[in-house]
Design a protein around this motif. Structure first.
Motif, PDB file in Angstrom:
ATOM      1  N   HIS A 100       0.829  -1.203   0.000  1.00  0.00           N
ATOM      2  CA  HIS A 100       0.000   0.000   0.000  1.00  0.00           C
ATOM      3  C   HIS A 100       0.867   1.257   0.000  1.00  0.00           C
ATOM      4  O   HIS A 100       0.633   2.195  -0.780  1.00  0.00           O
ATOM      5  CB  HIS A 100      -0.913  -0.018   1.229  1.00  0.00           C
ATOM      6  CG  HIS A 100      -1.754   1.205   1.404  1.00  0.00           C
ATOM      7  ND1 HIS A 100      -2.704   1.599   0.488  1.00  0.00           N
ATOM      8  CD2 HIS A 100      -1.791   2.132   2.399  1.00  0.00           C
ATOM      9  CE1 HIS A 100      -3.293   2.706   0.910  1.00  0.00           C
ATOM     10  NE2 HIS A 100      -2.751   3.057   2.053  1.00  0.00           N
ATOM     11  N   LEU A 101       1.897   1.293   0.837  1.00  0.00           N
ATOM     12  CA  LEU A 101       2.787   2.449   0.893  1.00  0.00           C
ATOM     13  C   LEU A 101       3.481   2.667  -0.442  1.00  0.00           C
ATOM     14  O   LEU A 101       3.594   3.806  -0.925  1.00  0.00           O
ATOM     15  CB  LEU A 101       3.847   2.257   1.981  1.00  0.00           C
ATOM     16  CG  LEU A 101       3.397   2.095   3.426  1.00  0.00           C
ATOM     17  CD1 LEU A 101       4.612   2.031   4.347  1.00  0.00           C
ATOM     18  CD2 LEU A 101       2.471   3.218   3.851  1.00  0.00           C
ATOM     19  N   ALA A 102       3.983   1.581  -1.032  1.00  0.00           N
ATOM     20  CA  ALA A 102       4.718   1.701  -2.292  1.00  0.00           C
ATOM     21  C   ALA A 102       3.847   2.298  -3.390  1.00  0.00           C
ATOM     22  O   ALA A 102       4.286   3.172  -4.147  1.00  0.00           O
ATOM     23  CB  ALA A 102       5.249   0.337  -2.718  1.00  0.00           C
ATOM     24  N   LEU A 103       2.600   1.852  -3.482  1.00  0.00           N
ATOM     25  CA  LEU A 103       1.726   2.340  -4.537  1.00  0.00           C
ATOM     26  C   LEU A 103       1.193   3.737  -4.229  1.00  0.00           C
ATOM     27  O   LEU A 103       1.143   4.601  -5.114  1.00  0.00           O
ATOM     28  CB  LEU A 103       0.584   1.357  -4.770  1.00  0.00           C
ATOM     29  CG  LEU A 103       1.035  -0.021  -5.302  1.00  0.00           C
ATOM     30  CD1 LEU A 103      -0.154  -0.947  -5.465  1.00  0.00           C
ATOM     31  CD2 LEU A 103       1.783   0.119  -6.614  1.00  0.00           C
ATOM     32  N   GLU A 104       0.815   3.996  -2.995  1.00  0.00           N
ATOM     33  CA  GLU A 104       0.311   5.331  -2.646  1.00  0.00           C
ATOM     34  C   GLU A 104       1.370   6.412  -2.879  1.00  0.00           C
ATOM     35  O   GLU A 104       1.051   7.527  -3.280  1.00  0.00           O
ATOM     36  CB  GLU A 104      -0.126   5.363  -1.173  1.00  0.00           C
ATOM     37  CG  GLU A 104      -1.454   4.698  -0.896  1.00  0.00           C
ATOM     38  CD  GLU A 104      -2.638   5.493  -1.425  1.00  0.00           C
ATOM     39  OE1 GLU A 104      -2.484   6.718  -1.671  1.00  0.00           O
ATOM     40  OE2 GLU A 104      -3.710   4.898  -1.612  1.00  0.00           O
ATOM     41  N   ALA A 105       2.621   6.079  -2.621  1.00  0.00           N
ATOM     42  CA  ALA A 105       3.683   7.078  -2.725  1.00  0.00           C
ATOM     43  C   ALA A 105       4.144   7.322  -4.151  1.00  0.00           C
ATOM     44  O   ALA A 105       4.787   8.344  -4.426  1.00  0.00           O
ATOM     45  CB  ALA A 105       4.879   6.658  -1.866  1.00  0.00           C
ATOM     46  N   HIS A 106       3.830   6.392  -5.076  1.00  0.00           N
ATOM     47  CA  HIS A 106       4.408   6.498  -6.409  1.00  0.00           C
ATOM     48  C   HIS A 106       3.393   6.570  -7.544  1.00  0.00           C
ATOM     49  O   HIS A 106       3.785   6.801  -8.692  1.00  0.00           O
ATOM     50  CB  HIS A 106       5.329   5.297  -6.659  1.00  0.00           C
ATOM     51  CG  HIS A 106       6.544   5.282  -5.799  1.00  0.00           C
ATOM     52  ND1 HIS A 106       6.630   4.562  -4.622  1.00  0.00           N
ATOM     53  CD2 HIS A 106       7.732   5.913  -5.927  1.00  0.00           C
ATOM     54  CE1 HIS A 106       7.813   4.750  -4.073  1.00  0.00           C
ATOM     55  NE2 HIS A 106       8.503   5.556  -4.836  1.00  0.00           N
ATOM     56  N   VAL A 107       2.115   6.360  -7.269  1.00  0.00           N
ATOM     57  CA  VAL A 107       1.104   6.327  -8.324  1.00  0.00           C
ATOM     58  C   VAL A 107       0.216   7.556  -8.210  1.00  0.00           C
ATOM     59  O   VAL A 107      -0.389   7.794  -7.166  1.00  0.00           O
ATOM     60  CB  VAL A 107       0.244   5.042  -8.227  1.00  0.00           C
ATOM     61  CG1 VAL A 107      -0.824   5.035  -9.313  1.00  0.00           C
ATOM     62  CG2 VAL A 107       1.131   3.804  -8.335  1.00  0.00           C
ATOM     63  N   ASP A 108       0.155   8.326  -9.301  1.00  0.00           N
ATOM     64  CA  ASP A 108      -0.718   9.495  -9.311  1.00  0.00           C
ATOM     65  C   ASP A 108      -2.092   9.132  -9.845  1.00  0.00           C
ATOM     66  O   ASP A 108      -2.227   8.263 -10.720  1.00  0.00           O
ATOM     67  CB  ASP A 108      -0.119  10.622 -10.160  1.00  0.00           C
ATOM     68  CG  ASP A 108       0.629  11.643  -9.330  1.00  0.00           C
ATOM     69  OD1 ASP A 108       0.143  11.973  -8.237  1.00  0.00           O
ATOM     70  OD2 ASP A 108       1.693  12.112  -9.767  1.00  0.00           O
ATOM     71  N   SER A 109      -3.090   9.824  -9.351  1.00  0.00           N
ATOM     72  CA  SER A 109      -4.470   9.515  -9.741  1.00  0.00           C
ATOM     73  C   SER A 109      -4.870  10.161 -11.055  1.00  0.00           C
ATOM     74  O   SER A 109      -5.933   9.883 -11.574  1.00  0.00           O
ATOM     75  CB  SER A 109      -5.438   9.975  -8.648  1.00  0.00           C
ATOM     76  OG  SER A 109      -5.314  11.363  -8.437  1.00  0.00           O
ATOM     77  N   ALA A 110      -4.010  11.014 -11.623  1.00  0.00           N
ATOM     78  CA  ALA A 110      -4.386  11.687 -12.871  1.00  0.00           C
ATOM     79  C   ALA A 110      -3.167  12.054 -13.687  1.00  0.00           C
ATOM     80  O   ALA A 110      -2.753  13.210 -13.755  1.00  0.00           O
ATOM     81  CB  ALA A 110      -5.209  12.941 -12.575  1.00  0.00           C
TER      82      ALA A 110
END
Length: 388
Positions: A100-110
């Protein structure tokens, strides 16, 4: 009226849980991804002593105790000769939080571009590439991060081809996930594949999230990490004590990365979690630092069970790619097979619970005793006759 976020509405309850609830109380459970061995005594004792001394009555550092992070760093040096700074680690609530941390910190929603210039409506979220079939959290956590899932088909042996990853990368790709040994397939990527994953991360400047939760449960070949071969900091590693030390309920994992990546992931962790469970941190430190004989014995037992299951499935007439690690097998099964097996009292998970690429397969966990596995195989034989 307040409604629900679109991100959460896109995520459903895991298909694995639905299978559990449909099964009877006395069913043989071959659906659970949990070792049936006890947590090592040294780990239990360390937690008890920390509780009794009052050492766990307060928060630890957001990243986890220094001693635990030193033990994790020492493990990477011992196992893979990878030097690691304890400051570049975060102890997490299991491998799930680490992902969860890895994706939240590196993936933008737009899409790409400066954060202040983007709105949700500008473009779909950045893409995350992952294996299909693959661990159920990859799709769900990508959506929760506001990203766009892009599942990738596997080879016939259920490994992920680096060429498939490279061909799928676009300007909107934020990350790709590598999982070896893999859940649900038991596949282990070759050293050549892992070197290629590292090269792809370097050359395309895309993050590789390497899910190594089953790193020590390997029967054939050896586990290698992209972290060994990457020349940039574009690899983040996720792992945990859950499978190696039979500590699923303790919820203790970690994420490793460069200083700048850890700092961003820490921003998510400190507000969502503050710190991993303190008793679990003391238990994990002891598990990682002590003798590893119990791990070797557990892996030997899993290999014996794997061989029993593979022989049994072949005898039944079900084609099964040979799992070289973890504790799962994925036979190809006829229509109606999963339902027939569950109705007869054995819990297995339909392959499509792990993505469209899992259709026509079933996941069988052999994290249970030999007698139960033998009984389950006989029931599978009867079920196979009934649907053919």
């Amino acid at each position: 009226m307040t409604e629900f976020s679109a991100r959460v509405e896109e995520v459903s309850i895991s298909g694995i849980r639905e299978v559990f609830e449909a099964a009877g109380d006395d069913a043989i459970n071959l659906g659970l991804g949990q070792p049936d061995f006890p947590t090592p005594e040294r780990a239990r004792r360390a937690a008890i002593e920390a509780i009794e001394s009052g050492a766990v009555d307060g928060y630890t550092s957001n990243k986890g105790t220094r001693e635990l992070r030193e033990a994790i760093a020492a493990k990477y040096d011992r196992d893979y000769s990878i030097p690691m700074d304890p400051g570049d680690l975060i102890a997490t609530s299991g491998g799930s939080e680490a992902l969860h941390l890895a994706l939240e910190a590196h993936v933008d929603s737009a899409g790409h571009g400066p954060a202040d210039d983007r709105t949700q409506s500008d473009s779909p979220g950045e893409e995350v590439l992952f294996p299909d079939p693959g661990f159920v959290s990859y799709d769900a956590l990508t959506r929760i991060a506001g990203g766009t899932p892009n599942p990738l088909p596997l080879r016939e042996d259920l490994t992920l081809d680096p060429a498939t990853v490279e061909e799928a990368i676009t300007d909107e790709t934020a990350a790709f996930v590598v999982n070896s040994p893999a859940n649900p397939t038991g596949a282990v990527q070759s050293e050549e594949d892992v070197r290629e994953f590292a090269r792809i991360a370097d050359e395309h400047d895309v993050l590789c999230v390497s899910d190594e939760v089953y790193e020590h449960v390997v029967f054939e070949g050896e586990h290698r990490s992209p972290l060994e071969f990457a020349e940039s900091d574009n690899v983040v590693v996720v792992s945990a004590c859950s499978k190696t030390y039979s500590m699923t309920g303790w919820r203790l994992g970690w994420v490793a990365g460069s200083t700048r990546r850890i700092e961003r992931m820490l921003r998510v962790h400190q507000y969502a979690q503050a710190c991993a469970s303190a008793p679990a941190q003391y238990a994990a430190e002891a598990a990682l630092s002590g003798p590893q004989d119990d791990v070797e014995r557990m892996v030997e037992a899993f290999e014996e069970r794997r061989d029993l299951v593979l022989d049994g499935l072949a005898d039944i007439g079900l084609e099964t790619p040979t799992p070289r690690g973890a504790f799962y097998a994925m036979p190809k099964v006829p229509d109606g097979w999963v339902e027939e097996v569950i109705d007869r009292g054995v819990v297995v998970v339909p392959g499509e619970a792990f993505g469209e690429g899992g259709a026509g397969y079933a996941r069988i966990s052999y994290a249970t005793g030999l007698e139960e596995l033998e009984e389950a195989l006989e029931i599978m034989r009867e079920a196979t006759r009934a649907v053919r």
